[in-house]
Design a protein around this motif. Structure first.
Motif, PDB file in Angstrom:
ATOM      1  N   ARG A   1      35.364  66.205  49.156  1.00  0.00           N
ATOM      2  CA  ARG A   1      34.672  66.380  47.888  1.00  0.00           C
ATOM      3  C   ARG A   1      33.169  66.355  48.095  1.00  0.00           C
ATOM      4  NH1 ARG A   1      37.118  63.025  42.979  1.00  0.00           N
ATOM      5  NH2 ARG A   1      37.745  64.924  41.941  1.00  0.00           N
ATOM      6  N   ARG A   2      32.766  65.532  49.006  1.00  0.00           N
ATOM      7  CA  ARG A   2      31.345  65.394  49.279  1.00  0.00           C
ATOM      8  C   ARG A   2      30.781  66.693  49.883  1.00  0.00           C
ATOM      9  NH1 ARG A   2      29.057  60.137  52.349  1.00  0.00           N
ATOM     10  NH2 ARG A   2      27.578  59.668  50.711  1.00  0.00           N
ATOM     11  N   LYS A   3      31.534  67.318  50.727  1.00  0.00           N
ATOM     12  CA  LYS A   3      31.109  68.575  51.336  1.00  0.00           C
ATOM     13  C   LYS A   3      31.016  69.679  50.283  1.00  0.00           C
ATOM     14  CE  LYS A   3      32.663  67.852  56.039  1.00  0.00           C
ATOM     15  NZ  LYS A   3      33.480  68.354  57.133  1.00  0.00           N
ATOM     16  N   ILE A   4      31.958  69.717  49.382  1.00  0.00           N
ATOM     17  CA  ILE A   4      31.954  70.731  48.319  1.00  0.00           C
ATOM     18  C   ILE A   4      30.739  70.537  47.423  1.00  0.00           C
ATOM     19  CG2 ILE A   4      33.169  71.566  46.273  1.00  0.00           C
ATOM     20  CD1 ILE A   4      35.780  71.012  47.737  1.00  0.00           C
ATOM     21  N   ARG A   5      30.457  69.282  47.080  1.00  0.00           N
ATOM     22  CA  ARG A   5      29.279  68.990  46.260  1.00  0.00           C
ATOM     23  C   ARG A   5      28.001  69.403  46.982  1.00  0.00           C
ATOM     24  NH1 ARG A   5      30.194  63.061  43.552  1.00  0.00           N
ATOM     25  NH2 ARG A   5      31.903  63.704  42.202  1.00  0.00           N
ATOM     26  N   ARG A   6      27.940  69.125  48.267  1.00  0.00           N
ATOM     27  CA  ARG A   6      26.756  69.488  49.031  1.00  0.00           C
ATOM     28  C   ARG A   6      26.589  71.011  49.094  1.00  0.00           C
ATOM     29  NH1 ARG A   6      26.788  65.310  54.130  1.00  0.00           N
ATOM     30  NH2 ARG A   6      26.221  63.476  52.906  1.00  0.00           N
ATOM     31  N   VAL A   7      27.680  71.729  49.262  1.00  0.00           N
ATOM     32  CA  VAL A   7      27.614  73.189  49.308  1.00  0.00           C
ATOM     33  C   VAL A   7      27.149  73.740  47.962  1.00  0.00           C
ATOM     34  CG1 VAL A   7      29.014  75.293  49.496  1.00  0.00           C
ATOM     35  CG2 VAL A   7      29.305  73.449  51.148  1.00  0.00           C
ATOM     36  N   ILE A   8      27.702  73.207  46.897  1.00  0.00           N
ATOM     37  CA  ILE A   8      27.313  73.659  45.560  1.00  0.00           C
ATOM     38  C   ILE A   8      25.839  73.355  45.316  1.00  0.00           C
ATOM     39  CG2 ILE A   8      27.646  73.283  43.088  1.00  0.00           C
ATOM     40  CD1 ILE A   8      30.634  72.948  43.667  1.00  0.00           C
ATOM     41  N   MET A   9      25.403  72.170  45.654  1.00  0.00           N
ATOM     42  CA  MET A   9      23.999  71.789  45.481  1.00  0.00           C
ATOM     43  C   MET A   9      23.090  72.668  46.345  1.00  0.00           C
ATOM     44  SD  MET A   9      23.811  69.537  43.199  1.00  0.00           S
ATOM     45  CE  MET A   9      22.226  68.766  43.376  1.00  0.00           C
ATOM     46  N   PHE A  10      23.540  72.957  47.560  1.00  0.00           N
ATOM     47  CA  PHE A  10      22.785  73.803  48.455  1.00  0.00           C
ATOM     48  C   PHE A  10      22.639  75.218  47.877  1.00  0.00           C
ATOM     49  CE2 PHE A  10      22.618  76.680  52.150  1.00  0.00           C
ATOM     50  CZ  PHE A  10      21.396  76.272  52.673  1.00  0.00           C
ATOM     51  N   VAL A  11      23.723  75.768  47.337  1.00  0.00           N
ATOM     52  CA  VAL A  11      23.694  77.111  46.744  1.00  0.00           C
ATOM     53  C   VAL A  11      22.753  77.131  45.536  1.00  0.00           C
ATOM     54  CG1 VAL A  11      25.089  78.815  45.505  1.00  0.00           C
ATOM     55  CG2 VAL A  11      25.954  77.787  47.606  1.00  0.00           C
ATOM     56  N   ILE A  12      22.825  76.117  44.691  1.00  0.00           N
ATOM     57  CA  ILE A  12      21.945  76.040  43.523  1.00  0.00           C
ATOM     58  C   ILE A  12      20.492  75.920  43.956  1.00  0.00           C
ATOM     59  CG2 ILE A  12      21.299  74.615  41.543  1.00  0.00           C
ATOM     60  CD1 ILE A  12      24.286  74.018  41.150  1.00  0.00           C
ATOM     61  N   LEU A  13      20.248  75.076  44.945  1.00  0.00           N
ATOM     62  CA  LEU A  13      18.888  74.885  45.428  1.00  0.00           C
ATOM     63  C   LEU A  13      18.328  76.165  46.048  1.00  0.00           C
ATOM     64  CD1 LEU A  13      16.617  72.827  45.878  1.00  0.00           C
ATOM     65  CD2 LEU A  13      17.653  72.313  48.074  1.00  0.00           C
ATOM     66  N   ILE A  14      19.137  76.866  46.781  1.00  0.00           N
ATOM     67  CA  ILE A  14      18.708  78.107  47.424  1.00  0.00           C
ATOM     68  C   ILE A  14      18.382  79.164  46.352  1.00  0.00           C
ATOM     69  CG2 ILE A  14      19.489  80.056  48.846  1.00  0.00           C
ATOM     70  CD1 ILE A  14      18.715  77.691  50.505  1.00  0.00           C
ATOM     71  N   THR A  15      19.252  79.292  45.363  1.00  0.00           N
ATOM     72  CA  THR A  15      19.012  80.324  44.334  1.00  0.00           C
ATOM     73  C   THR A  15      17.777  80.011  43.502  1.00  0.00           C
ATOM     74  OG1 THR A  15      20.538  79.214  42.818  1.00  0.00           O
ATOM     75  CG2 THR A  15      21.415  81.029  44.124  1.00  0.00           C
ATOM     76  N   LEU A  16      17.480  78.738  43.306  1.00  0.00           N
ATOM     77  CA  LEU A  16      16.280  78.378  42.540  1.00  0.00           C
ATOM     78  C   LEU A  16      14.995  78.541  43.348  1.00  0.00           C
ATOM     79  CD1 LEU A  16      17.507  75.209  40.597  1.00  0.00           C
ATOM     80  CD2 LEU A  16      17.156  77.516  39.709  1.00  0.00           C
TER      81      LEU A  16
END
Length: 178
Positions: free
Chosen positions: A2-17
């Motif tokens: 779950r932690r990896k999925i959250r990190r990936v999602i946060m990473f994708v959001i951070l990259i797009t912003l």
């Protein structure tokens, strides 16, 4: 997991912003280029434009036509006379355009643009003739005509009137005269 999925999602959001150079499809148009066909080398440009302006003037007067189911026979006859006057004016413009086409029969741009404007005049004439048809239906006490807005008489009137208006808008918007 779950932690990896959250990190990936946060990473994708951070990259797009944070990315400012996102590629978008943009048309490659030059500001100086016309939208539609360019009509060049008109030999009788002033005459053609004058005829178009005359049609616009006649069209602006067409908005004063008042036909209703309650109109008296005298009002209907006066309206019919007015409509016939509009047709005569449009026929004068059509004759001018035909003379223009005959005068400049070797100039494709003149013939082409004259035909475009003749189409507008024809559309308005058909619309006016259909209004005269409605008047005749009123005079003969046709029950279908008395419904007016729910009758089959007004649909073609508005169709041809709108067709002419759309053609004028098309000419004004898309044609570039030089």
């Amino acid at each position: 997991m779950r932690r990896k999925i959250r990190r990936v999602i946060m990473f994708v959001i951070l990259i797009t912003l944070t990315l400012t150079n996102i590629a978008y499809a943009q048309p490659t148009t030059r500001q100086n280029s016309p939208y539609g066909p360019k009509v060049e080398d008109l030999k009788g440009k002033e005459n053609i434009i004058q005829n178009l302006e005359q049609i616009k003037k006649i069209r602006s007067n067409l908005t004063i036509i008042n036909i209703s189911g309650n109109s008296s026979d005298e009002q209907l006859k006066n309206t019919d006379k007015d409509l016939e006057n509009f047709i005569q004016q449009l026929n004068i413009v059509r004759r001018n355009l035909e003379n223009h086409k005959n005068t400049y029969k070797d100039s494709f741009p003149d013939i082409f643009f004259s035909e475009q404007i003749s189409f507008v005049a024809d559309s308005y004439i058909i619309s006016i003739r259909l209004q005269q048809n409605l008047i005749r239906a009123f005079e003969s006490n046709n029950a279908e005509a008395k419904k007016l807005f729910y009758s089959n008489y007004l649909i073609p009137v508005y169709y041809y009137l709108t067709l002419g208006d759309q053609m004028v808008a098309y000419i004004d918007t898309y044609f570039v005269l030089s």
